[in-house]
Structures are given as structure tokens and as C-alpha cells.
Scaffold this motif. Structure first.
Motif, PDB file in Angstrom:
ATOM      1  N   GLY A 246       0.793  -1.218   0.000  1.00 33.24           N
ATOM      2  CA  GLY A 246       0.000   0.000   0.000  1.00 33.24           C
ATOM      3  C   GLY A 246       0.825   1.267   0.000  1.00 33.24           C
ATOM      4  N   ALA A 247       2.154   1.145   0.097  1.00 30.54           N
ATOM      5  CA  ALA A 247       2.990   2.347   0.075  1.00 30.54           C
ATOM      6  C   ALA A 247       2.990   2.976  -1.313  1.00 30.54           C
ATOM      7  N   THR A 248       3.072   4.281  -1.347  1.00 24.38           N
ATOM      8  CA  THR A 248       3.061   5.032  -2.602  1.00 24.38           C
ATOM      9  C   THR A 248       4.397   5.758  -2.756  1.00 24.38           C
ATOM     10  N   LEU A 249       4.866   5.814  -3.973  1.00 25.73           N
ATOM     11  CA  LEU A 249       6.116   6.529  -4.245  1.00 25.73           C
ATOM     12  C   LEU A 249       5.837   8.023  -4.353  1.00 25.73           C
ATOM     13  N   LEU A 250       6.506   8.794  -3.509  1.00 26.35           N
ATOM     14  CA  LEU A 250       6.356  10.254  -3.535  1.00 26.35           C
ATOM     15  C   LEU A 250       7.728  10.906  -3.608  1.00 26.35           C
ATOM     16  N   GLN A 251       7.731  12.087  -4.164  1.00 26.82           N
ATOM     17  CA  GLN A 251       8.978  12.832  -4.327  1.00 26.82           C
ATOM     18  C   GLN A 251       8.752  14.276  -3.914  1.00 26.82           C
ATOM     19  N   ARG A 252       9.726  14.822  -3.189  1.00 26.31           N
ATOM     20  CA  ARG A 252       9.578  16.224  -2.795  1.00 26.31           C
ATOM     21  C   ARG A 252       9.789  17.117  -4.005  1.00 26.31           C
ATOM     22  N   GLY A 261       8.078  22.474  -2.373  1.00 23.54           N
ATOM     23  CA  GLY A 261       8.369  21.852  -1.089  1.00 23.54           C
ATOM     24  C   GLY A 261       7.404  20.750  -0.691  1.00 23.54           C
ATOM     25  N   LEU A 262       6.285  20.631  -1.399  1.00 22.79           N
ATOM     26  CA  LEU A 262       5.337  19.569  -1.057  1.00 22.79           C
ATOM     27  C   LEU A 262       5.834  18.224  -1.595  1.00 22.79           C
ATOM     28  N   HIS A 263       5.248  17.172  -1.081  1.00 20.82           N
ATOM     29  CA  HIS A 263       5.465  15.854  -1.657  1.00 20.82           C
ATOM     30  C   HIS A 263       4.394  15.605  -2.714  1.00 20.82           C
ATOM     31  N   CYS A 264       4.766  14.854  -3.727  1.00 20.49           N
ATOM     32  CA  CYS A 264       3.867  14.665  -4.864  1.00 20.49           C
ATOM     33  C   CYS A 264       4.265  13.382  -5.573  1.00 20.49           C
ATOM     34  N   LEU A 265       3.352  12.821  -6.339  1.00 20.33           N
ATOM     35  CA  LEU A 265       3.756  11.762  -7.256  1.00 20.33           C
ATOM     36  C   LEU A 265       4.846  12.339  -8.153  1.00 20.33           C
ATOM     37  N   PRO A 266       5.901  11.567  -8.445  1.00 23.40           N
ATOM     38  CA  PRO A 266       6.951  12.084  -9.328  1.00 23.40           C
ATOM     39  C   PRO A 266       6.344  12.626 -10.614  1.00 23.40           C
ATOM     40  N   ALA A 267       6.689  13.864 -10.932  1.00 21.63           N
ATOM     41  CA  ALA A 267       6.028  14.567 -12.025  1.00 21.63           C
ATOM     42  C   ALA A 267       7.002  14.804 -13.168  1.00 21.63           C
ATOM     43  N   PHE A 268       6.478  14.674 -14.377  1.00 23.82           N
ATOM     44  CA  PHE A 268       7.304  14.824 -15.577  1.00 23.82           C
ATOM     45  C   PHE A 268       6.563  15.692 -16.580  1.00 23.82           C
ATOM     46  N   ASP A 269       7.383  16.341 -17.437  1.00 21.61           N
ATOM     47  CA  ASP A 269       6.788  17.222 -18.433  1.00 21.61           C
ATOM     48  C   ASP A 269       6.233  16.470 -19.626  1.00 21.61           C
ATOM     49  N   PRO A 314       8.686  -3.779  -8.778  1.00 21.77           N
ATOM     50  CA  PRO A 314       9.749  -4.439  -8.044  1.00 21.77           C
ATOM     51  C   PRO A 314      10.061  -3.668  -6.770  1.00 21.77           C
ATOM     52  N   PRO A 315      10.477  -4.389  -5.715  1.00 24.87           N
ATOM     53  CA  PRO A 315      10.801  -3.712  -4.467  1.00 24.87           C
ATOM     54  C   PRO A 315      12.073  -2.902  -4.604  1.00 24.87           C
ATOM     55  N   GLY A 316      12.328  -2.093  -3.607  1.00 22.64           N
ATOM     56  CA  GLY A 316      13.581  -1.348  -3.587  1.00 22.64           C
ATOM     57  C   GLY A 316      13.369   0.141  -3.724  1.00 22.64           C
ATOM     58  N   ALA A 317      14.325   0.856  -3.202  1.00 24.03           N
ATOM     59  CA  ALA A 317      14.239   2.310  -3.269  1.00 24.03           C
ATOM     60  C   ALA A 317      14.791   2.795  -4.597  1.00 24.03           C
ATOM     61  N   PRO A 318      14.137   3.754  -5.184  1.00 21.97           N
ATOM     62  CA  PRO A 318      14.598   4.306  -6.453  1.00 21.97           C
ATOM     63  C   PRO A 318      15.753   5.274  -6.214  1.00 21.97           C
ATOM     64  N   ASP A 322      15.650  11.741  -7.422  1.00 26.58           N
ATOM     65  CA  ASP A 322      16.196  12.439  -6.271  1.00 26.58           C
ATOM     66  C   ASP A 322      15.130  12.672  -5.201  1.00 26.58           C
ATOM     67  N   GLY A 323      15.377  12.140  -4.039  1.00 24.16           N
ATOM     68  CA  GLY A 323      14.493  12.393  -2.916  1.00 24.16           C
ATOM     69  C   GLY A 323      13.202  11.609  -2.945  1.00 24.16           C
ATOM     70  N   ALA A 324      13.044  10.714  -3.908  1.00 19.78           N
ATOM     71  CA  ALA A 324      11.803   9.937  -3.953  1.00 19.78           C
ATOM     72  C   ALA A 324      11.871   8.790  -2.953  1.00 19.78           C
ATOM     73  N   ASP A 325      10.733   8.482  -2.364  1.00 16.81           N
ATOM     74  CA  ASP A 325      10.694   7.391  -1.396  1.00 16.81           C
ATOM     75  C   ASP A 325       9.267   6.872  -1.259  1.00 16.81           C
ATOM     76  N   TRP A 326       9.153   5.727  -0.582  1.00 13.05           N
ATOM     77  CA  TRP A 326       7.846   5.101  -0.400  1.00 13.05           C
ATOM     78  C   TRP A 326       7.223   5.566   0.906  1.00 13.05           C
TER      79      TRP A 326
END
Length: 369
Positions: A246-252, A261-269, A314-318, A322-326
Motif C-alpha cells: 500500500g505504500a506510494t512513491l512520492l517525491q519532494r 516543497g510539497l510531496h507529490c507523485l513524481p512529475a514529468f513534463d 519491483p521492491p527497492g528504493a529508487p 532524487d528524494g523519492a521514497d515510499w
DNA sequence: AATGCGTGGGG
DNA sequence: TCCCCAAGCAT
């Protein structure tokens, strides 16, 4: 019969008709007043009422706020918008503690040097807490004064705003500084309750007797309308990954810019950039599952948010993001999240808990990459 | 000095 | 629904 002075009419009306029960009006503690003024910047009272008590309960004084981790501050600010206010608030608390011994400066000129405190907010705090005869000039006063004075200069020009500041300052009751709190409050109340943008209640206004806009018969014509700004469009592609637990990947997000400064789903252009990250980061293959986009309307921007999900993660930290985590739900609930992201994550967590409660019911089919 | 920054209330 | 705009400030 001659009219009483502008200021005394404001003060007397405030006493009779103005607001007096708001939580930040119950004390002249600069900390409480300051907090309310920052929250109220570009934000309506009804909205702030949902945040102020909770924030104050968690951070009852400037020291507790200064010592708090920024993520907890952003978490309690989450949903209020204009998040640079929260970061400035935190820095301001630290400056007040480190430089001023934990006590706010007692004059507007000094207050204005602090992060997040501009001329109007400084005047509000100084007049409310220290009876300093300085005028605010917020949206309410701008509207009320332009109408009362028949001030039709273009307020997109700084020199005209300066002129209005000067007019505002000449109206403050310098002979009666003890009435400053009520005067400032009265200006705000008149703007919010009587001198409204549409259909002002001039019949109930203590200032109608010498109001140029009222005399003109068309008070709504002031202040001069700002030209409608063409709203730009931007698209953000959001990498939405959930672990089996149930953990979600978020990135500052970076400190500057939208949702700073907020956390968010990793965002791309672009979708390409998102897929590249997903492929390189996790060896995910295929296109991912493109969810239905949602348009998030900001004042100057239409943000199209487009999430893309993969089911098998797959498990594991990305390492490469940068700064992304579960973050488990109990963790991200307390973080500062963009409002639309929080809604998405909450909906997802809710449907997930339904799944867990009824494991034998029909589950959504796994998407084929 | 012009622009960017959020979200939601209310007409 | 759509639009205006709110207790502005920083850069």
C-alpha cells in the motif's frame, strides 16, 4: 449635519456591526495574529477557519513552530494553497526565535523585514497588537477606498498603488491610536460585508454619505477591472506506483514553483520522460496504465494531471529519482500534498481497503503492460 | 515591475 | 457552469 470623520465612522460601525467572534480576534498575541494574517493572505475567512484551530493547537507558540520539521508545517498547511507562505512562516518563526529572542518586533517597519510579512500584513499586526497608526491595504481596503475616493487610476501601475497607500495612511486615526485595532478590523469588515465586489450594500454603509462611487450610482465600476489574463495550459505526467503493502512513491518538489516543497507523485513534463524514468528505474516495461486525466484549474493556469500506473512494481528504493521514497498511508496523510493528489491517494487507499475487506469479491483485472 | 503562486467560496 | 477574486508576497 456634518459627517463624523472617516475613521470614527469605521470604528463605530465596527463596534456595532463588525465581526468579533473569529478565533484570531480573541487575543492580541502577536503570534496568533501573525498566524491568522498569513493564512488569510488571498484566502477567505471560511477557508481559514478550517485550518487555524488545528494549526494553533499543534503549534501554540512561536518556539514550537520554529522547532518543528518543515514537513509537519506543510502537512498542516496542506490544502490551504500558496505554500510559499508556509515555508516563509516557518523561516519567520525561526528568525523571531533566533534573532528577536522569541518575541515579535513591535513596529510595522521591523515586522516587514521578516519573511512572508509585507507592508499590509505588517500594518495589520502592528495595528492589532501594538496600536500603531498604520494602514493596511488589502483587497478589501483597495475596493473600499477606490470607491469612496472615486479613485479610478490603473492599479496595475505601482505608482497608482503607492498613491492609494498614501491616501489610506492619511485616513488613519492618529489621534486615537487605541482605536487602531477596531479601525483596521472595521476596514476589513466593511470590505467583506458591505463594500463587496458585486452588489455592495451601500444602504447599510456608514461611509455612503461622502462616497464618490455611491454618488455616481454605479459603485461596482470601481476598482478598475484588471484585464482578464489568458490562462495558460500545462500538462504534468505523474508516475503513480503503489507497492503491494500500500505504500506510494512520492517525491519532494523543488522549493520554487508550483507546490514548492510539497510531496507529490513524481512529475514529468512528458510521457516520454515518465516512461524513461520508469524503465530505467525499475525495469518496468510497456506503456503503463494511463489513468483518466484531471484538469486542475489554478488562477493563472490549467494544469492537466495525467497519472500513469504500473501494477507490478519491483521492491527497492529508487536511487535515480532524487528524494523519492515510499510512504504508507499513515505517513503520507501527514505530509504536505497538493490538493488533487491527496484526493487521488485517498480514493485509492479507500478502494484498496475495500479490496482487503472483501478478498473474495471481484477485484479489478490487472492491466496488461 | 510584471509574473508566479492554490484552493475554494459565491454570484 | 463559469468567472471573479480572496486579510499579498517574493522575485
Amino acid at each position: 449635519m456634518t459627517l463624523a470623520s472617516f475613521a470614527s465612522r469605521v470604528v463605530e460601525w465596527q463596534q456595532r456591526e463588525g465581526r468579533s467572534g473569529l478565533p484570531w480576534q480573541q487575543s492580541a498575541d502577536p503570534y496568533r495574529v501573525w498566524l491568522s494574517e498569513i493564512m488569510l493572505q488571498q484566502t477567505q475567512v471560511a477557508t481559514v477557519l478550517r485550518y487555524y484551530p488545528r494549526f494553533l493547537a499543534r503549534f501554540p507558540d512561536v518556539q514550537s513552530l520554529a522547532e518543528a520539521p518543515i514537513d509537519e508545517v506543510l502537512g498542516l498547511w496542506s490544502g490551504l494553497g500558496y505554500y510559499s507562505r508556509a515555508r516563509s512562516l516557518h523561516r519567520c518563526a525561526q528568525v523571531v526565535c533566533a534573532v528577536h529572542g522569541g518575541r515579535f518586533p513591535t513596529c510595522a517597519a521591523e515586522l516587514e523585514r521578516l519573511p512572508g510579512i509585507g507592508r499590509s500584513t505588517a500594518a495589520a499586526i502592528a495595528s492589532f497588537c501594538f496600536h500603531e497608526p498604520v494602514s493596511i491595504l488589502d483587497g478589501n481596503v483597495r475596493r473600499l477606498l477606490t470607491r469612496h475616493l472615486g479613485f479610478d487610476a490603473d492599479l496595475s501601475k505601482a505608482r497608482n498603488v503607492d498613491a492609494l497607500w498614501q491616501r489610506a495612511q492619511t485616513l488613519v486615526p492618529i489621534e486615537e491610536p487605541t482605536s487602531m485595532p477596531r479601525y483596521t478590523q472595521g476596514l476589513m469588515d466593511l470590505g467583506a460585508m458591505i463594500c463587496t465586489p458585486r452588489r455592495p450594500r451601500c444602504a447599510a454603509c456608514p461611509l455612503a454619505g461622502d462616497c464618490r462611487a455611491y454618488a455616481s450610482g454605479e459603485p461596482e465600476r470601481l476598482p478598475m477591472r484588471r484585464l482578464a489574463l489568458a490562462r495558460q495550459s500545462r500538462q504534468l505526467w505523474l508516475l503513480w506506483l503503489e507497492r503491494p503493502d500500500g505504500a506510494t512513491l512520492l517525491q519532494r518538489r523543488p522549493a520554487r514553483g508550483i507546490w514548492g516543497g510539497l510531496h507529490c507523485l513524481p512529475a514529468f513534463d512528458s510521457l516520454d520522460a515518465l516512461r524513461d524514468a520508469a524503465h530505467r528505474g525499475w525495469g518496468l516495461t510497456g506503456a503503463g496504465q494511463t489513468e483518466s486525466p484531471r484538469v486542475h484549474r489554478l488562477t493563472h493556469l490549467d494544469l492537466t494531471l495525467q497519472p500513469v500506473r504500473w501494477c507490478l512494481v519491483p521492491p527497492g528504493a529508487p536511487q535515480f529519482l532524487d528524494g523519492a521514497d515510499w510512504y504508507l498511508p499513515a505517513q503520507w496523510e501527514r505530509l504536505g500534498l497538493p490538493a488533487p493528489i491527496r484526493v487521488w491517494l485517498q480514493d485509492s487507499a479507500r478502494s484498496r481497503s475495500v479490496d482487503l475487506a472483501m478478498p473474495h469479491e471481484r477485484r479489478p483485472a490487472a492491466a496488461i503492460p
